[in-house]
Write a protein that holds these residues in place. Structure first.
Motif, PDB file in Angstrom:
ATOM      1  N   ALA A 109      -7.379  99.819  14.532  1.00  0.00           N
ATOM      2  CA  ALA A 109      -8.107 100.079  13.295  1.00  0.00           C
ATOM      3  C   ALA A 109      -8.553  98.757  12.668  1.00  0.00           C
ATOM      4  N   SER A 110      -7.646  98.058  12.019  1.00  0.00           N
ATOM      5  CA  SER A 110      -7.977  96.735  11.502  1.00  0.00           C
ATOM      6  C   SER A 110      -7.052  95.676  12.089  1.00  0.00           C
ATOM      7  N   ALA A 111      -6.331  96.028  13.137  1.00  0.00           N
ATOM      8  CA  ALA A 111      -5.393  95.102  13.762  1.00  0.00           C
ATOM      9  C   ALA A 111      -6.107  94.163  14.733  1.00  0.00           C
ATOM     10  N   ALA A 112      -5.580  92.955  14.846  1.00  0.00           N
ATOM     11  CA  ALA A 112      -6.033  92.011  15.870  1.00  0.00           C
ATOM     12  C   ALA A 112      -5.163  92.229  17.103  1.00  0.00           C
ATOM     13  N   VAL A 113      -5.774  92.670  18.193  1.00  0.00           N
ATOM     14  CA  VAL A 113      -5.004  93.108  19.360  1.00  0.00           C
ATOM     15  C   VAL A 113      -5.461  92.386  20.616  1.00  0.00           C
ATOM     16  N   THR A 114      -4.494  91.948  21.402  1.00  0.00           N
ATOM     17  CA  THR A 114      -4.756  91.422  22.733  1.00  0.00           C
ATOM     18  C   THR A 114      -4.115  92.366  23.744  1.00  0.00           C
ATOM     19  N   PHE A 115      -4.911  92.919  24.658  1.00  0.00           N
ATOM     20  CA  PHE A 115      -4.343  93.809  25.669  1.00  0.00           C
ATOM     21  C   PHE A 115      -4.755  93.355  27.057  1.00  0.00           C
ATOM     22  N   THR A 116      -3.757  93.213  27.926  1.00  0.00           N
ATOM     23  CA  THR A 116      -3.971  92.669  29.261  1.00  0.00           C
ATOM     24  C   THR A 116      -3.109  93.398  30.282  1.00  0.00           C
ATOM     25  N   HIS A 117      -3.670  93.529  31.502  1.00  0.00           N
ATOM     26  CA  HIS A 117      -2.928  94.073  32.646  1.00  0.00           C
ATOM     27  C   HIS A 117      -2.364  95.476  32.354  1.00  0.00           C
ATOM     28  N   ASN A 118      -3.166  96.303  31.694  1.00  0.00           N
ATOM     29  CA  ASN A 118      -2.788  97.696  31.431  1.00  0.00           C
ATOM     30  C   ASN A 118      -3.638  98.639  32.280  1.00  0.00           C
ATOM     31  N   THR A 119      -3.149  99.853  32.455  1.00  0.00           N
ATOM     32  CA  THR A 119      -3.913 100.918  33.091  1.00  0.00           C
ATOM     33  C   THR A 119      -4.197 101.985  32.053  1.00  0.00           C
ATOM     34  N   ILE A 120      -5.483 102.275  31.827  1.00  0.00           N
ATOM     35  CA  ILE A 120      -5.909 103.260  30.828  1.00  0.00           C
ATOM     36  C   ILE A 120      -6.766 104.283  31.549  1.00  0.00           C
ATOM     37  N   GLN A 121      -6.211 105.483  31.765  1.00  0.00           N
ATOM     38  CA  GLN A 121      -6.910 106.450  32.603  1.00  0.00           C
ATOM     39  C   GLN A 121      -6.624 107.886  32.143  1.00  0.00           C
ATOM     40  N   ASN A 122      -7.609 108.735  32.399  1.00  0.00           N
ATOM     41  CA  ASN A 122      -7.469 110.181  32.181  1.00  0.00           C
ATOM     42  C   ASN A 122      -7.209 110.559  30.725  1.00  0.00           C
ATOM     43  N   ASN A 123      -7.595 109.688  29.792  1.00  0.00           N
ATOM     44  CA  ASN A 123      -7.507 110.011  28.373  1.00  0.00           C
ATOM     45  C   ASN A 123      -8.851 110.543  27.879  1.00  0.00           C
ATOM     46  N   GLU A 124      -8.874 111.121  26.692  1.00  0.00           N
ATOM     47  CA  GLU A 124     -10.154 111.521  26.112  1.00  0.00           C
ATOM     48  C   GLU A 124     -11.019 110.280  25.851  1.00  0.00           C
ATOM     49  N   TRP A 125     -10.446 109.266  25.228  1.00  0.00           N
ATOM     50  CA  TRP A 125     -11.133 108.016  24.933  1.00  0.00           C
ATOM     51  C   TRP A 125     -10.295 106.882  25.513  1.00  0.00           C
ATOM     52  N   SER A 126     -10.938 105.824  25.963  1.00  0.00           N
ATOM     53  CA  SER A 126     -10.179 104.695  26.522  1.00  0.00           C
ATOM     54  C   SER A 126      -9.664 103.787  25.409  1.00  0.00           C
ATOM     55  N   VAL A 127     -10.549 102.997  24.833  1.00  0.00           N
ATOM     56  CA  VAL A 127     -10.188 102.031  23.791  1.00  0.00           C
ATOM     57  C   VAL A 127     -11.154 102.195  22.627  1.00  0.00           C
ATOM     58  N   GLY A 128     -10.628 102.157  21.396  1.00  0.00           N
ATOM     59  CA  GLY A 128     -11.480 102.298  20.226  1.00  0.00           C
ATOM     60  C   GLY A 128     -11.119 101.309  19.140  1.00  0.00           C
TER      61      GLY A 128
END
Length: 204
Positions: A109-128
């Motif tokens: 939402a308003s967070a500062a996020v670092t995302f690495t080496h993850n698997t994001i699959q079969n969800n309605e939305w990936s990243v927002g």
């Protein structure tokens, strides 16, 4: 908290399997499972560390957090809402799996996020992200596939400052998708670079 099961708790949407907040909250959850809770899985605010923990089958969001949040080696699967919703603060997410969730794999939402080496699959939305938080995410070396919407999603809300939609490649998925109504005030400039694709939630 380590090697603990939080399962089948609550009978209302506002209930949680685990809830931790308040001034000075410091919590580490390791090797635990939050599953089949009737509302949300876990709400946390403060200094929060999630390691090797499973969030599965919760009716709504699996983990909602704010503050300084670290998620490592964890699994979020088959939750009814968002897998991980980071409201505000600073987050790091690494080596985790987000699979088959009914909302976002990851939402900042308003967070500062670092995302690495993850698997994001079969969800309605990936990243927002919220429309004003495009500069709040850093990502690399993730696998994003087979979500209904693989592109970076702009959440519903108002553009409150000058927002710039530049050419973006979210791990092989170019452009943006609207996850709700985004409004732009007459006093604010929204810049969309040439060649940028912005799609509606129905992929149009």
């Amino acid at each position: 908290v380590s090697n603990t099961l939080f399962g089948g708790n609550g009978n209302r949407q506002e209930d949680y399997g685990l809830y931790a907040t308040g001034p000075g909250t410091v919590l580490a959850v390791t090797g635990s499972t939050l599953e089949d809770n009737k509302g949300h899985g876990f709400y946390a605010s403060g200094l929060v560390s999630i390691i090797d923990t499973i969030f599965r089958g919760n009716s709504l969001d699996a983990l909602t957090a704010s503050g300084v949040v670290s998620v490592t080696g964890s699994t979020f699967e088959d939750n009814g809402g968002d897998a991980l919703y980071l409201d505000s603060g600073i987050g790091t997410v690494a080596n985790s799996t987000f699979d088959g969730n009914g909302g976002f794999g990851l939402y900042a939402a308003s967070a500062a996020v670092t995302f690495t080496h993850n698997t994001i699959q079969n969800n309605e939305w990936s990243v927002g992200v919220d429309p004003d938080n495009l500069d709040g995410i850093i990502y690399h070396d993730n696998t994003i596939s087979s979500n209904t919407h693989n592109r970076l999603a702009l959440g519903a809300g108002s553009v409150l400052s000058g927002t710039h939609l530049s050419l973006i490649d979210l791990e092989g998925h170019k452009g943006y998708v609207l996850a709700g109504d985004v409004s732009v005030s007459v006093t604010v400039t929204l810049t969309v670079d040439p060649g940028v694709t912005v799609m509606g939630g129905n992929n149009v």
